[in-house]
Scaffold this active site. Sequence first.
Site, PDB file in Angstrom:
ATOM      1  CD  GLU A  10     -43.807   3.711 -37.949  1.00 39.75           C
ATOM      2  OE1 GLU A  10     -42.936   4.574 -38.145  1.00 39.75           O
ATOM      3  OE2 GLU A  10     -43.822   3.002 -36.920  1.00 39.75           O
ATOM      4  CG  HIS A  35     -42.387   8.485 -36.675  1.00 42.68           C
ATOM      5  ND1 HIS A  35     -41.344   8.887 -35.879  1.00 42.68           N
ATOM      6  CD2 HIS A  35     -42.729   7.243 -36.250  1.00 42.68           C
ATOM      7  CE1 HIS A  35     -41.063   7.924 -35.006  1.00 42.68           C
ATOM      8  NE2 HIS A  35     -41.889   6.909 -35.208  1.00 42.68           N
ATOM      9  CG  HIS A  92     -39.947   0.460 -38.029  1.00 40.31           C
ATOM     10  ND1 HIS A  92     -39.249   0.180 -36.896  1.00 40.31           N
ATOM     11  CD2 HIS A  92     -41.135   0.967 -37.614  1.00 40.31           C
ATOM     12  CE1 HIS A  92     -39.993   0.496 -35.827  1.00 40.31           C
ATOM     13  NE2 HIS A  92     -41.130   0.980 -36.234  1.00 40.31           N
TER      14      HIS A  92
END
Length: 221
Positions: free
Chosen positions: A103, A107, A51
């Site tokens: 992502e 992050h 993920h």
Amino acid sequence: MKLFIFIIFFYLQVPNYEGNAYDFLKLVEQWPPAACLPNKCFRITNGFGVHGLWPSNTSGIHSRTCDSSTKFTTSMVQPLFPRINNSWPEVINGKEEWFWGHEWEAHGKCSEAKFPGSDYFKLALDIKDRANLLQALNSKNIKPGSSEPVKDFEDAIKSVINGKRPELRCLKDRKGVVYLHEVGLCLDPDGVQYIDCPLISQPPPSVTNCLLNPKLMLLPL
Ligand SMILES: *[C@@H]1O[C@H](CO)[C@@H](O)[C@H](O)[C@H]1NC(C)=O
Ligand SMILES: *[C@@H]1O[C@H](CO)[C@@H](O)[C@H](O)[C@H]1NC(C)=O
């Protein structure tokens, strides 16, 4: 000697933020059939998929806007094809590039000082490949479609990450069946040593704390 002790003491007191902007790394792998509910997955896979790799703070507070203006570009993932497409699929709609970009924005930027661009994506793939979660579960007799004690899930995963505590993330269906959704593996800021994941104290509403349930289901693929 005094100076030496002072240095050790000082070192232990200083959080890891400087240069890192995070305390530890968490690789989150998802179990596709759970991630796709209530629908069937768009992409067929044969196991867990990445993920994301989430630079995290022990406080649990995640600043979604780490200081960086670096935008996601396909050149960050190009050198990792086809590996990244197999290990980090976007199973719901098949929109891989959107997923990787998201992502990175949410992050990847937080660990950019240590892992710029494709280094971030490569590290996530390397961590995933170090521990085969499905094989670990299978070896404790947890197969897709089976319901087993939560402790068996935890022990199985611990056995492939040096005995450290993983983060098990679950979902619950309307009939009250709790199933495994995601597994988080926690590592030091360099992504080398496994560490215990902090316990989920206040899970977001959508994440059921797996450990509060006697049994978990691993949905069939
Ligand atoms: C961790 O906390 C520091 C200090 O508050 C902050 O600058 C940083 O952005 C945080 N990192 C993440 C990943 O949330
Ligand atoms: C990834 O692989 C799938 C399935 O083989 C394919 O349909 C998709 O186009 C690929 N994605 C990218 C970004 O190349």
